[in-house]
Scaffold this motif. Structure first.
Motif, PDB file in Angstrom:
ATOM      1  N   LEU A  64      78.087  58.827  72.312  1.00 17.86           N
ATOM      2  CA  LEU A  64      77.822  59.656  73.481  1.00 17.86           C
ATOM      3  C   LEU A  64      78.077  58.893  74.775  1.00 17.86           C
ATOM      4  O   LEU A  64      78.556  59.468  75.763  1.00 17.86           O
ATOM      5  CB  LEU A  64      76.379  60.178  73.437  1.00 17.86           C
ATOM      6  CG  LEU A  64      76.067  61.171  72.310  1.00 17.86           C
ATOM      7  CD1 LEU A  64      74.594  61.572  72.338  1.00 17.86           C
ATOM      8  CD2 LEU A  64      76.963  62.402  72.408  1.00 17.86           C
ATOM      9  N   ASP A 113      80.447  64.657  76.184  1.00 15.88           N
ATOM     10  CA  ASP A 113      80.624  65.945  75.512  1.00 15.88           C
ATOM     11  C   ASP A 113      82.082  66.230  75.162  1.00 15.88           C
ATOM     12  O   ASP A 113      82.402  67.338  74.712  1.00 15.88           O
ATOM     13  CB  ASP A 113      80.024  67.074  76.344  1.00 15.88           C
ATOM     14  CG  ASP A 113      80.650  67.186  77.729  1.00 15.88           C
ATOM     15  OD1 ASP A 113      81.627  66.466  77.998  1.00 15.88           O
ATOM     16  OD2 ASP A 113      80.157  67.994  78.531  1.00 15.88           O
ATOM     17  N   LEU A 165      71.548  63.361  69.791  1.00 16.50           N
ATOM     18  CA  LEU A 165      72.066  64.480  70.579  1.00 16.50           C
ATOM     19  C   LEU A 165      70.941  65.171  71.354  1.00 16.50           C
ATOM     20  O   LEU A 165      71.120  65.574  72.520  1.00 16.50           O
ATOM     21  CB  LEU A 165      72.757  65.491  69.660  1.00 16.50           C
ATOM     22  CG  LEU A 165      74.035  65.021  68.960  1.00 16.50           C
ATOM     23  CD1 LEU A 165      74.540  66.079  67.998  1.00 16.50           C
ATOM     24  CD2 LEU A 165      75.109  64.667  69.979  1.00 16.50           C
TER      25      LEU A 165
END
Length: 366
Positions: A223, A228, A248
């Motif tokens: 991440l 995204d 997440l």
């Protein structure tokens, strides 16, 4: 989790607290009980859902024939499994049966050799070297090897991602163990799906060693790198998938970046119901425990003639099925209503559960 009526040999919490090097395993005196016909179950651990359910199925079979089930906990250490098996065998083991997972392929032959000296019939699960088979290695001892098709499992998850993303997007994969044939199979299945969905781009593969916390750590790193732009994470099992979803959730991306797993755990089913997880693959560990225990016991007891079993019945997969939001309720109910398996019933239906012989090359680790 320990089950009533099962004797467990292994490192219990108190022993673990003082260090594995100080633990001494001692067999119970032979005079304490009739040791013939025992069903010995060599597992990696007892706390996980998979192993707890596996033991439940094997225990049902043992209880149905009035035999003792002895659980040997290896803690993912092949040498520890060998040490404990030697202790169990030393008390005498006439017509005993063993179902065990060699923690790595390196210990498969040693387990078979030790069991052969004790006259114990063996069914192995999950791990075996590609070059060893039940019909060419300790063939009078090694009854069978059983697993689930990892390529099919990875492919099911990969195609679920392909469909959900309309065939395009960046994805990453969390593999199980870097030296595990099953982990390699599941990644091969994912790559097979990607080949059929060329718009999918596999940007990274990391290994989480089947552990939830490592799945979470790996996903945090992704991440930070991809944000995204990452559209999906394919995990080698449900535990690592759960870890990925935890990471997440920290960024508010649960349900937005897709996650798949494998094993068909209750946790995965709940995450699918919540919309946090796209799919998993149902592999019934309770049935696997029952089938493998029944097969090993049947040969040890002289009820199944090993000489009559063809190769496809000595090295085989069990059936599995994809689970997503469209059918998850069915599998939740299956978990709730797991039957108590009976040896005679399982013996009569063992091969109805088979998904065919394990193909050549499936157990290569590369």
């Amino acid at each position: 989790m320990l089950f009533p009526g099962i004797r467990t040999v292994g490192v219990i919490a108190a022993a673990a607290a003082i260090g594995a090097s100080s633990v001494v395993f001692k067999a119970q005196p032979a005079a304490a009980q009739d040791t013939s016909g025992r069903i010995i179950l060599g597992v990696d651990e007892t706390a996980s859902e998979y192993w707890a359910e596996f033991l439940q199925g094997a225990k049902s079979v043992a209880a149905s024939v009035g035999k003792e089930a002895v659980v040997v906990v290896a803690n993912y250490q092949g040498q520890q499994l060998l040490t404990q098996l030697s202790a169990v065998y030393s008390s005498g083991c006439e017509k005993c049966a063993l179902v065990a997972i060699p923690s790595t392929n390196a210990f498969t032959k040693a387990i078979l050799d030790r069991s052969a000296r004790a006259g114990v019939k063996v069914v192995t699960i999950w791990n075996r070297p590609e070059e060893l088979h039940p019909w060419d290695t300790q063939s009078d001892t090694w009854v069978a090897h059983n697993s689930f098709d990892g390529v099919a499992s990875g492919y099911i998850g990969g195609m679920a991602i392909c469909k959900a993303l309309d065939g395009k997007g960046k994805i990453a994969a969390i593999g199980g163990g870097s030296s595990s044939a099953v982990a390699r199979q599941r990644l091969d299945g994912l790559k097979k799906a990607i080949a059929e969905c060329p718009g999918l781009e596999l940007v990274d593969v990391q290994y989480g060693e089947w552990q939830e916390i490592k799945g979470q750590t790996i996903t945090r790193t992704w991440l930070a790198k991809y944000g995204d732009e990452l559209k999906a994470i394919a995990s080698g099992n449900d535990a690592m998938a759960s870890g990925a979803i935890a990471a997440l959730r920290e960024k508010g991306l649960n349900g937005k970046i897709l996650v798949t797993g494998s094993d068909g755990s209750a946790v995965a089913f709940d995450l699918i119901k919540k919309g946090d997880m796209l799919a998993t693959v149902w592999q019934n560990p309770t049935l696997q425990g029952a089938v493998t225990a029944a097969l090993a016991y049947g040969v040890a007891a002289g009820d199944i003639d090993l000489a009559t079993l063809p190769e496809e019945k000595r090295d085989f997969y069990l059936k599995q099925q994809g689970v997503d939001a469209s059918n998850v309720d069915k599998f939740i109910e299956l978990k709730r209503s797991t039957p108590a398996y009976d040896y005679a019933d399982i013996k009569a239906k063992i091969w109805e559960q088979s998904d065919g012989q394990i193909p050549e090359g499936a157990n290569n680790v590369r």
